[in-house]
Design a protein around this motif. Structure first.
Motif, PDB file in Angstrom:
ATOM      1  N   ILE A 141       0.858  -1.192   0.000  1.00 59.90           N
ATOM      2  CA  ILE A 141       0.000   0.000   0.000  1.00 59.90           C
ATOM      3  C   ILE A 141       0.897   1.246   0.000  1.00 59.90           C
ATOM      4  CG2 ILE A 141      -1.831   1.249   1.197  1.00 59.90           C
ATOM      5  CD1 ILE A 141      -2.517  -1.499   2.558  1.00 59.90           C
ATOM      6  N   PRO A 142       0.718   2.113  -0.996  1.00 59.78           N
ATOM      7  CA  PRO A 142       1.578   3.300  -1.082  1.00 59.78           C
ATOM      8  C   PRO A 142       1.320   4.276   0.066  1.00 59.78           C
ATOM      9  CG  PRO A 142       0.392   2.925  -3.148  1.00 59.78           C
ATOM     10  CD  PRO A 142      -0.212   2.013  -2.120  1.00 59.78           C
ATOM     11  N   PRO A 143       2.333   5.063   0.422  1.00 59.58           N
ATOM     12  CA  PRO A 143       2.123   6.122   1.426  1.00 59.58           C
ATOM     13  C   PRO A 143       0.975   7.037   0.998  1.00 59.58           C
ATOM     14  CG  PRO A 143       4.451   5.880   0.934  1.00 59.58           C
ATOM     15  CD  PRO A 143       3.703   5.025  -0.068  1.00 59.58           C
ATOM     16  N   GLY A 144       0.159   7.417   1.966  1.00 60.56           N
ATOM     17  CA  GLY A 144      -0.975   8.295   1.689  1.00 60.56           C
ATOM     18  C   GLY A 144      -2.224   7.572   1.230  1.00 60.56           C
ATOM     19  N   ARG A 145      -2.157   6.262   1.122  1.00 61.89           N
ATOM     20  CA  ARG A 145      -3.294   5.461   0.695  1.00 61.89           C
ATOM     21  C   ARG A 145      -3.597   4.406   1.751  1.00 61.89           C
ATOM     22  NH1 ARG A 145      -4.216   6.319  -4.806  1.00 61.89           N
ATOM     23  NH2 ARG A 145      -6.278   5.521  -4.289  1.00 61.89           N
ATOM     24  N   VAL A 146      -4.784   3.816   1.690  1.00 66.95           N
ATOM     25  CA  VAL A 146      -5.200   2.791   2.650  1.00 66.95           C
ATOM     26  C   VAL A 146      -5.983   1.687   1.949  1.00 66.95           C
ATOM     27  CG1 VAL A 146      -5.318   4.418   4.592  1.00 66.95           C
ATOM     28  CG2 VAL A 146      -7.381   3.955   3.244  1.00 66.95           C
ATOM     29  N   MET A 147      -6.045   0.547   2.601  1.00 68.38           N
ATOM     30  CA  MET A 147      -6.955  -0.538   2.226  1.00 68.38           C
ATOM     31  C   MET A 147      -7.688  -0.945   3.498  1.00 68.38           C
ATOM     32  SD  MET A 147      -4.712  -3.035  -0.286  1.00 68.38           S
ATOM     33  CE  MET A 147      -6.030  -3.841  -1.190  1.00 68.38           C
ATOM     34  N   THR A 148      -8.920  -1.380   3.345  1.00 67.61           N
ATOM     35  CA  THR A 148      -9.657  -1.864   4.505  1.00 67.61           C
ATOM     36  C   THR A 148      -9.247  -3.306   4.788  1.00 67.61           C
ATOM     37  OG1 THR A 148     -11.518  -2.783   3.266  1.00 67.61           O
ATOM     38  CG2 THR A 148     -11.642  -0.422   3.872  1.00 67.61           C
ATOM     39  N   TYR A 149      -9.605  -3.774   5.981  1.00 69.66           N
ATOM     40  CA  TYR A 149      -9.353  -5.172   6.330  1.00 69.66           C
ATOM     41  C   TYR A 149     -10.009  -6.089   5.286  1.00 69.66           C
ATOM     42  CZ  TYR A 149      -8.040  -3.234  10.867  1.00 69.66           C
ATOM     43  OH  TYR A 149      -7.443  -2.515  11.871  1.00 69.66           O
ATOM     44  N   GLY A 150     -11.228  -5.739   4.896  1.00 70.38           N
ATOM     45  CA  GLY A 150     -11.939  -6.523   3.887  1.00 70.38           C
ATOM     46  C   GLY A 150     -11.277  -6.464   2.526  1.00 70.38           C
ATOM     47  N   ASP A 151     -10.730  -5.293   2.151  1.00 69.00           N
ATOM     48  CA  ASP A 151     -10.010  -5.169   0.880  1.00 69.00           C
ATOM     49  C   ASP A 151      -8.824  -6.123   0.835  1.00 69.00           C
ATOM     50  OD1 ASP A 151     -11.688  -3.050   0.114  1.00 69.00           O
ATOM     51  OD2 ASP A 151     -10.218  -1.497   0.646  1.00 69.00           O
ATOM     52  N   VAL A 152      -8.096  -6.204   1.948  1.00 68.02           N
ATOM     53  CA  VAL A 152      -6.925  -7.085   2.002  1.00 68.02           C
ATOM     54  C   VAL A 152      -7.362  -8.540   1.842  1.00 68.02           C
ATOM     55  CG1 VAL A 152      -5.002  -7.923   3.426  1.00 68.02           C
ATOM     56  CG2 VAL A 152      -5.541  -5.459   3.343  1.00 68.02           C
ATOM     57  N   ALA A 153      -8.421  -8.931   2.540  1.00 69.10           N
ATOM     58  CA  ALA A 153      -8.927 -10.305   2.424  1.00 69.10           C
ATOM     59  C   ALA A 153      -9.367 -10.589   0.989  1.00 69.10           C
ATOM     60  CB  ALA A 153     -10.080 -10.520   3.399  1.00 69.10           C
ATOM     61  N   GLU A 154     -10.030  -9.623   0.369  1.00 64.51           N
ATOM     62  CA  GLU A 154     -10.475  -9.796  -1.018  1.00 64.51           C
ATOM     63  C   GLU A 154      -9.274  -9.905  -1.957  1.00 64.51           C
ATOM     64  OE1 GLU A 154     -13.028  -7.333  -4.318  1.00 64.51           O
ATOM     65  OE2 GLU A 154     -13.587  -7.110  -2.212  1.00 64.51           O
ATOM     66  N   TRP A 155      -8.274  -9.076  -1.745  1.00 67.83           N
ATOM     67  CA  TRP A 155      -7.047  -9.110  -2.554  1.00 67.83           C
ATOM     68  C   TRP A 155      -6.427 -10.512  -2.497  1.00 67.83           C
ATOM     69  CZ3 TRP A 155      -3.968  -5.469  -5.259  1.00 67.83           C
ATOM     70  CH2 TRP A 155      -2.644  -5.846  -5.481  1.00 67.83           C
ATOM     71  N   ARG A 174      -8.656   5.420  -0.403  1.00 64.75           N
ATOM     72  CA  ARG A 174      -8.697   3.975  -0.620  1.00 64.75           C
ATOM     73  C   ARG A 174      -7.909   3.584  -1.857  1.00 64.75           C
ATOM     74  NH1 ARG A 174     -14.313   1.030   0.507  1.00 64.75           N
ATOM     75  NH2 ARG A 174     -13.491  -1.008   1.099  1.00 64.75           N
ATOM     76  N   TRP A 175      -7.069   2.579  -1.702  1.00 64.63           N
ATOM     77  CA  TRP A 175      -6.235   2.084  -2.794  1.00 64.63           C
ATOM     78  C   TRP A 175      -6.789   0.768  -3.298  1.00 64.63           C
ATOM     79  CZ3 TRP A 175      -1.862  -1.655  -2.842  1.00 64.63           C
ATOM     80  CH2 TRP A 175      -1.080  -1.538  -4.005  1.00 64.63           C
ATOM     81  N   ASP A 176      -6.915   0.627  -4.613  1.00 63.37           N
ATOM     82  CA  ASP A 176      -7.486  -0.579  -5.164  1.00 63.37           C
ATOM     83  C   ASP A 176      -6.449  -1.621  -5.569  1.00 63.37           C
ATOM     84  OD1 ASP A 176      -6.375   0.410  -7.488  1.00 63.37           O
ATOM     85  OD2 ASP A 176      -8.295   0.705  -8.527  1.00 63.37           O
ATOM     86  N   GLY A 177      -5.198  -1.346  -5.259  1.00 65.39           N
ATOM     87  CA  GLY A 177      -4.144  -2.291  -5.602  1.00 65.39           C
ATOM     88  C   GLY A 177      -3.545  -2.060  -6.968  1.00 65.39           C
ATOM     89  N   GLY A 178      -3.978  -0.996  -7.638  1.00 66.27           N
ATOM     90  CA  GLY A 178      -3.402  -0.669  -8.942  1.00 66.27           C
ATOM     91  C   GLY A 178      -1.976  -0.197  -8.828  1.00 66.27           C
ATOM     92  N   ALA A 179      -1.312  -0.083  -9.922  1.00 68.51           N
ATOM     93  CA  ALA A 179       0.111   0.270  -9.954  1.00 68.51           C
ATOM     94  C   ALA A 179       0.372   1.673  -9.430  1.00 68.51           C
ATOM     95  CB  ALA A 179       0.658   0.121 -11.367  1.00 68.51           C
ATOM     96  N   GLY A 180      -0.477   2.627  -9.727  1.00 70.88           N
ATOM     97  CA  GLY A 180      -0.234   4.004  -9.331  1.00 70.88           C
ATOM     98  C   GLY A 180      -0.807   4.334  -7.974  1.00 70.88           C
ATOM     99  N   ALA A 181      -0.244   5.311  -7.330  1.00 68.13           N
ATOM    100  CA  ALA A 181      -0.737   5.754  -6.037  1.00 68.13           C
ATOM    101  C   ALA A 181      -1.741   6.864  -6.174  1.00 68.13           C
ATOM    102  CB  ALA A 181       0.436   6.185  -5.156  1.00 68.13           C
ATOM    103  N   ASP A 182      -2.121   7.222  -7.378  1.00 69.53           N
ATOM    104  CA  ASP A 182      -3.059   8.336  -7.597  1.00 69.53           C
ATOM    105  C   ASP A 182      -4.484   7.881  -7.548  1.00 69.53           C
ATOM    106  OD1 ASP A 182      -0.739   9.551  -9.953  1.00 69.53           O
ATOM    107  OD2 ASP A 182      -1.052  10.287  -7.930  1.00 69.53           O
TER     108      ASP A 182
END
Length: 130
Positions: A37-51, A122-130
């Motif tokens: 997860i890039p600096p300045g971005r977040v994922m939820t607990y559920g996002d991580v499990a889904e990933w 929220r970060w979706d796991g894509g390559a960019g931090a934008d």
């Protein structure tokens, strides 16, 4: 690769571990996602499990509570954007340093602590931090 807790043995939830040898495979994978997860971005607990396509928010939360001190734990958050209870000020310091989007607390909010602006952070796991 085997991870060990931070030097103090303290973790995000304040739990201590004994001798840290090898982490369970699932815990290792959760911590690897947290490190992505890039600096300045977040994922939820559920996002991580889904990933990972395994477990759920509670399992991810348990891993973060036990072993999260070795990774940027403040980037794995509750879905409502509330700061981690008991660690609000430490997390807030990280968020401000990294420029994580925050929503100011309402005057009626207990403690007047901001929340993470999940729509922007929220970060979706894509390559960019934008």
């Amino acid at each position: 690769m085997s991870r060990i807790p931070d030097q103090s043995g303290e973790h995000a939830e304040g739990e201590r571990t004994g001798d840290a040898h090898q982490l369970p495979d699932y815990a290792e994978r959760v911590l690897e996602v947290a490190e992505l997860i890039p600096p300045g971005r977040v994922m939820t607990y559920g996002d991580v499990a889904e990933w990972l396509d395994e477990g759920g928010p509670r399992q991810v939360g348990r891993v973060m509570a036990l072993y999260g001190g070795a990774v940027p734990w403040w980037r794995v958050v509750r879905a409502d954007g509330a700061l981690l209870p008991g660690h609000e000020l430490r997390a807030l310091g990280h968020y401000r340093q990294e420029g994580t989007p925050l929503r100011e607390a309402a005057r009626s909010a207990e403690g007047h602590l901001p929340r993470i602006d999940m729509a922007r952070a929220r970060w979706d796991g894509g390559a960019g931090a934008d």
